[in-house]
Design a protein around this motif. Sequence first.
Motif, mmCIF file in Angstrom:
data_model
loop_
_atom_site.group_PDB
_atom_site.id
_atom_site.type_symbol
_atom_site.label_atom_id
_atom_site.label_comp_id
_atom_site.label_asym_id
_atom_site.label_seq_id
_atom_site.Cartn_x
_atom_site.Cartn_y
_atom_site.Cartn_z
ATOM 1 N N ALA A 75 0.851 -1.190 0.000
ATOM 2 C CA ALA A 75 0.000 0.000 0.000
ATOM 3 C C ALA A 75 0.884 1.236 0.000
ATOM 4 C CB ALA A 75 -0.879 -0.006 1.247
ATOM 5 N N GLY A 76 0.529 2.211 -0.800
ATOM 6 C CA GLY A 76 1.299 3.455 -0.784
ATOM 7 C C GLY A 76 1.222 4.182 -2.105
ATOM 8 N N GLY A 77 1.224 5.504 -2.013
ATOM 9 C CA GLY A 77 1.006 6.342 -3.182
ATOM 10 C C GLY A 77 2.144 6.300 -4.199
ATOM 11 N N VAL B 218 4.184 3.899 -5.079
ATOM 12 C CA VAL B 218 4.101 2.701 -5.923
ATOM 13 C C VAL B 218 2.933 2.827 -6.905
ATOM 14 C CG1 VAL B 218 3.561 0.240 -5.871
ATOM 15 C CG2 VAL B 218 5.259 1.184 -4.311
ATOM 16 N N THR B 219 1.770 3.242 -6.411
ATOM 17 C CA THR B 219 0.599 3.381 -7.282
ATOM 18 C C THR B 219 0.918 4.292 -8.461
ATOM 19 O OG1 THR B 219 -0.833 3.156 -5.357
ATOM 20 C CG2 THR B 219 -1.830 4.107 -7.330
ATOM 21 N N ALA B 220 1.643 5.363 -8.184
ATOM 22 C CA ALA B 220 1.898 6.346 -9.235
ATOM 23 C C ALA B 220 3.033 5.931 -10.172
ATOM 24 C CB ALA B 220 2.214 7.699 -8.593
ATOM 25 N N TRP C 282 9.056 15.208 -4.783
ATOM 26 C CA TRP C 282 8.750 15.206 -3.341
ATOM 27 C C TRP C 282 7.259 14.891 -3.205
ATOM 28 C CZ3 TRP C 282 12.594 15.644 0.147
ATOM 29 C CH2 TRP C 282 12.269 15.909 1.477
ATOM 30 N N HIS C 283 6.933 13.668 -2.714
ATOM 31 C CA HIS C 283 5.535 13.220 -2.738
ATOM 32 C C HIS C 283 4.702 13.777 -1.589
ATOM 33 C CE1 HIS C 283 5.749 10.098 -5.953
ATOM 34 N NE2 HIS C 283 7.038 10.244 -5.708
ATOM 35 N N ILE C 284 5.333 14.458 -0.652
ATOM 36 C CA ILE C 284 4.571 14.946 0.512
ATOM 37 C C ILE C 284 4.607 16.487 0.486
ATOM 38 C CG2 ILE C 284 5.017 12.839 1.815
ATOM 39 C CD1 ILE C 284 7.201 14.261 3.347
ATOM 40 N N ASP D 291 -7.142 3.890 3.649
ATOM 41 C CA ASP D 291 -5.931 4.636 4.021
ATOM 42 C C ASP D 291 -4.879 3.704 4.590
ATOM 43 O OD1 ASP D 291 -7.151 7.668 4.352
ATOM 44 O OD2 ASP D 291 -8.563 6.125 4.981
ATOM 45 N N ARG D 292 -3.611 4.108 4.432
ATOM 46 C CA ARG D 292 -2.594 3.501 5.280
ATOM 47 C C ARG D 292 -2.900 4.015 6.683
ATOM 48 N NH1 ARG D 292 1.830 5.483 5.355
ATOM 49 N NH2 ARG D 292 1.470 7.326 4.096
ATOM 50 N N LEU D 293 -2.626 3.213 7.718
ATOM 51 C CA LEU D 293 -2.976 3.661 9.079
ATOM 52 C C LEU D 293 -1.983 4.720 9.548
ATOM 53 C CD1 LEU D 293 -4.245 0.899 11.502
ATOM 54 C CD2 LEU D 293 -5.110 3.206 11.145
ATOM 55 N N SER E 225 -4.270 -5.315 4.603
ATOM 56 C CA SER E 225 -4.116 -4.832 3.246
ATOM 57 C C SER E 225 -5.109 -5.503 2.315
ATOM 58 C CB SER E 225 -2.705 -5.150 2.789
ATOM 59 O OG SER E 225 -2.112 -3.999 2.281
ATOM 60 N N TYR E 226 -5.654 -4.761 1.398
ATOM 61 C CA TYR E 226 -6.508 -5.314 0.345
ATOM 62 C C TYR E 226 -5.770 -5.149 -0.975
ATOM 63 C CZ TYR E 226 -10.869 -6.212 2.853
ATOM 64 O OH TYR E 226 -11.825 -6.748 3.662
ATOM 65 N N SER E 227 -6.057 -6.035 -1.931
ATOM 66 C CA SER E 227 -5.405 -5.892 -3.242
ATOM 67 C C SER E 227 -6.072 -4.738 -3.994
ATOM 68 C CB SER E 227 -5.536 -7.170 -4.045
ATOM 69 O OG SER E 227 -6.869 -7.312 -4.468
ATOM 70 N N HIS F 264 -3.420 16.629 6.481
ATOM 71 C CA HIS F 264 -2.491 17.247 5.552
ATOM 72 C C HIS F 264 -2.010 16.126 4.658
ATOM 73 C CE1 HIS F 264 0.962 20.431 5.118
ATOM 74 N NE2 HIS F 264 0.085 20.485 4.143
ATOM 75 N N ASP F 265 -2.078 16.274 3.359
ATOM 76 C CA ASP F 265 -1.730 15.168 2.455
ATOM 77 C C ASP F 265 -1.217 15.758 1.151
ATOM 78 O OD1 ASP F 265 -1.559 12.558 1.573
ATOM 79 O OD2 ASP F 265 -3.615 12.039 2.135
ATOM 80 N N GLY F 266 -0.023 15.303 0.723
ATOM 81 C CA GLY F 266 0.581 15.842 -0.498
ATOM 82 C C GLY F 266 -0.412 15.904 -1.645
ATOM 83 N N MET F 267 -0.985 14.768 -2.003
ATOM 84 C CA MET F 267 -1.992 14.724 -3.064
ATOM 85 C C MET F 267 -3.220 13.968 -2.576
ATOM 86 S SD MET F 267 -3.265 15.257 -5.991
ATOM 87 C CE MET F 267 -1.979 16.205 -6.753
ATOM 88 N N ASN F 268 -3.075 12.691 -2.292
ATOM 89 C CA ASN F 268 -4.085 11.683 -1.964
ATOM 90 C C ASN F 268 -4.660 11.044 -3.234
ATOM 91 O OD1 ASN F 268 -6.789 10.405 -1.297
ATOM 92 N ND2 ASN F 268 -5.786 10.639 0.678
ATOM 93 N N LEU F 269 -4.161 9.852 -3.483
ATOM 94 C CA LEU F 269 -4.548 9.125 -4.698
ATOM 95 C C LEU F 269 -5.825 8.315 -4.519
ATOM 96 C CD1 LEU F 269 -1.078 7.955 -6.037
ATOM 97 C CD2 LEU F 269 -2.449 9.921 -6.714
ATOM 98 N N VAL F 270 -6.216 8.054 -3.255
ATOM 99 C CA VAL F 270 -7.446 7.294 -3.021
ATOM 100 C C VAL F 270 -8.623 8.038 -3.641
ATOM 101 C CG1 VAL F 270 -9.042 6.516 -1.216
ATOM 102 C CG2 VAL F 270 -6.585 6.080 -1.000
ATOM 103 N N LYS G 129 -8.622 9.944 -6.200
ATOM 104 C CA LYS G 129 -8.609 9.798 -7.665
ATOM 105 C C LYS G 129 -8.999 8.373 -8.079
ATOM 106 C CE LYS G 129 -5.540 13.641 -8.506
ATOM 107 N NZ LYS G 129 -4.478 14.246 -9.286
ATOM 108 N N GLU G 130 -8.561 7.393 -7.284
ATOM 109 C CA GLU G 130 -8.908 6.001 -7.615
ATOM 110 C C GLU G 130 -10.422 5.774 -7.519
ATOM 111 O OE1 GLU G 130 -4.746 3.946 -6.050
ATOM 112 O OE2 GLU G 130 -6.532 3.865 -4.789
ATOM 113 N N PHE G 131 -11.044 6.376 -6.512
ATOM 114 C CA PHE G 131 -12.495 6.223 -6.346
ATOM 115 C C PHE G 131 -13.220 6.750 -7.589
ATOM 116 C CE2 PHE G 131 -16.485 8.393 -4.844
ATOM 117 C CZ PHE G 131 -17.236 7.241 -4.689
#
Length: 734
Positions: free
Chosen positions: A294-296, A298-300, A435-437, A542-544, A619-621, A641-647, A649-651
Motif C-alpha cells: 500500500a502506498g502512493g 508505488v501506485t503512481a 517530493w511526494h509529501i 488509508d494507510r494507518l 491490506s486489500y489488493s 495534511h496530504d501531499g496529493m491523496n490518490l485514493v 482519484k482512484e475512487f
Amino acid sequence: MRQVFLITFGVILAVSAVVGLFALNQANQEQIELTSRLQSRSQVLSDSLAESIEPSYNRRATSTMQRIIERFVSSERLSGIGVFDNLGSIVASSEDLPLPDDGKLVTTVMDSDEALGDFVRGDGVTYYVHVMPLHEDGRVVGALAVVQDATYIDESIRDIWRDNLVRLLLQVLLFAAAIFALVRWVFFRAIAKLVAAVQAARKGEEGKTVDGPGFLEPLAGEISKVTTSLRQARQVASEEARMRLEKLDSPWTAERLKEFVKAYLKERPIFVVSNGEPYVNVKEKNKIRWIVPAGGVVTAINPVMEACGGMWIAHGSGPADKEVVDAEGKVRVPHDEPKYTLKRIWLSVKEIKGYYNGFSNQALWPLCHMAHVRPEFHKEDWTEYRKVNGRFAKALLDEIRHIERPIVLVQDYHLALVPAMIKKSRPDAQIAMFWHIPWPSAAQFSICPWRKEILEGMLGADLVGFHTRQYCNNFMDTVGNEIESRIDYEHFSIFREDHRTFVKPLPISISFPGSAERLEPPDRSIPLRLNILTPHLMLGVDRLDYIKGVPERLKGLEFLLDAHPEYRGKLTMLQIASPTREAVEKYAEYRALVKSEVERINGKYGTSDWKPVVLEEKSYSHAELRQLYQVADVCIVTSLHDGMNLVAKEFVAARGDESGVLILSQFTGASRDMKGALTINPYSAEETSAALHTALTMQKAEQHRRMKTMRASVRDYNIYRWSAELLKALSQLE
Ligand code: GDG
C-alpha cells in the motif's frame, strides 16, 4: 509438458497392442505345431509298442511286458508306460506312471475302441498321455498308455511371451525417447519460436521474424501477416502520437508515453530510485508470492515504469525478497509479464532504525505534515540517513557507469541527499527529484537541524517537483532563507554555484484510463462477507497513518448519527486501514486510538444486527479496492495534511457508472483538482457530518454532474501525462 506425456503414452499403448496381438498369434501357432508333433510321436510310439506288447498281453506274460516297458521307457525317454486290463486296472507299468486320477481316459478309449490323447498337469510338470486300445481277435481286451513330458511346450510358449515382452520394452523405451525428443525439440521448439516472435511483435520489438519448420509454415505465414499489420498499425499510431507530442493535451496513455519517451529521450534508459519497492515477496506454506504494498509512490510510479521500462532501485523489505533476485539483487517485474528491472538494496536493522523509522518517518514526515506530531531529530538517525542515502547513490552510480546522460528520477523524502551525491560523480546525469509529501513553510522547516544539508542534497537535481504551486513556493522561500543562492521567480529556478535547479508543480495522478476504465458489474461480495447489509455504505481507504485523520472521520460519523438518528441501522462506514510503519511508536499509538474509537462508537450506537463501523486492519489488493470503490455510496478522505491523496482519484476512476459522492479534505493536494468533491475541513466534526448528510441525500443527477467533472479531470491529467511533463521538462533543460 503434459501433452508430450499424453502423446508418448498414446503411442506406447498402440505399440503394446500391436506387439501383444503378434505375440498371441505366434504363441498359438507354436502351441498348435508342438502339440501336433507330440501327438504324432505318441501315435507312432504307441503303435510300435502295441505291436510288441499285444502277444505278451494275450499270453498274460506280465514279466515280459514289464521288461518291454522298461526298455521302451528308457530308450525313448518317456515319462511312463502303462498296460491296463479290460476293467481299467494296471497289469504292467513303468515306475511312477503319471495318469489322470479318475482313469476315465482309459475307459473311454476301450469303450470307443479309438486312441485318444490328453494333457495332464501336476507338480509343475505337464504330461501328454496317449491311450490306445489292445485287441485280441478283433476284440478290445485292454489298453496301452504312453506318457510323455510336455512341459517343453509351456516353456516354449513362455519363452515366446518373454521375448516379445523384452522386445516391447525396448521398443517402448526407444519410441518414448524418440517421441519425447521429437515433440520437445522439433514441435515445441518451433511453437516456442512462433510464440516468441508473436510476443515480440505484440511488444513492438523489431527484427524478430516469424518462421517455422515445414509443417508449421502455413501458420507461421499467417502469423507473419498479422504481425506485419500490427507493426504497420503501430507505426501509424506512433507517427500520429509523435505529431501530437508537442501538445501536452489529453488523452495520455501508456502507449503514448512510450512513444514520447522514444521521441524525446531517444530511448535513453530511465532509472527510478525510491525507498519503497513496487513488489514485496512473502512466503506462505513454502510458496513465494508477491504483493503490491500500500502506498502512493508505488501506485503512481509503477505504471510509468511498466510503460517506459528501465530500472527501479529500492529497498528490498519483503521477507522473501532475497529468494527471487539474482546475485546483484535484480529481478524482472511484473513477475507475470516482465517490463522493467527491479534492483533491491538490502538494509541492516540498524540502518532501517535510523534511516527509515528514525530520520525519514520521525523527523521529516511530521516536519512536512501539519498533523501536530512533533518531529524528533536525533543525531544518530541523521547519520544513518546520510549513510543509507550514500548506499542508494552508490548502487545507482554502479548501474549508470556505462550509460551516457542517464535519466534519474529520485523519489520522495527518504532520499533527499541522493541528487547531489549523483551529480557530484556524474554531472552529465539528468536528475529529477519528486517530493511526494507537502513542503512546509520556511519557518516550519527552519526547525530542522540539518536543513541546509537536505536542501543542498535536493538542489543536486536539475528539476525538483511538488504536487502544488504552494509547495513549490514554500520550497523556494525555504531555499532563499537558508542557502546562499539566486532565486529566479520568473522561471521558477534556483542558481547555486554553477548549477541551476528548476522547481515545478506536477500534480501526481493514477493510470486512468487503465483497468479502472472497464465498466464492471458491481460486486458486493466483500461487504456481504463482512456482513454489511445497510442500504448506505461509506468507504475509507488509508494507510494507518496519523495524517489521514481517521479519528476525525469517526467523530464526523458520530456527529451525524446524533444529529440524524434516521441513519442508525441504515449506514455503515467500512474503513480499510492497511498497517504501515509499525515499528514507529506514534503509529502503534495511532492504531490503538483508531481501534478504541471504533469500539467506542460501535458500543454507543451498535445493535445486535448492526455495527456503524467495520474496521479492516489489513491490506486489500488493488482489485478488491476497486470492487469496494464501485459499490460505495460515499468515499471519504479526511487527511489533516496530504501531499496529493490518490485514493480520491482512484475512487473517481472506478466509477464508470458516474455515481457516488467524494468527500475530500481541503488539506489534500487533490482538493485543488477535484472540483466535484464535497470539500470539508476534517477538524470540524459538524462540517464532516453535514457533508455526509448532503452526500447521502444527493440526487443522482447531481452525483452524475459532479462525478463527470472529476472523471474528466483525472482522465485528462493522469500519471502518463504527469511523467511526460516531468520528462519533457527534464529533457529540455540543456
Ligand atoms: C504519498 C503521499 C501522495 C491503500 N490501502 C491499500 C493500498 N492502498 C493504496 C491506495 C493508494 C495508495 O495506497 C495510497 O496513496 P495516497 O496518495 O492516498 O497516500 P500515501 O501512501 O500517503 O502516498 C500522498 C502519494 O504519495 C503520491 O505522490 O498522493 O499525499 O502521502 O493507491 O489504493 N494498496 C494496497 N493494499 C491496501 O490495503 N495494495
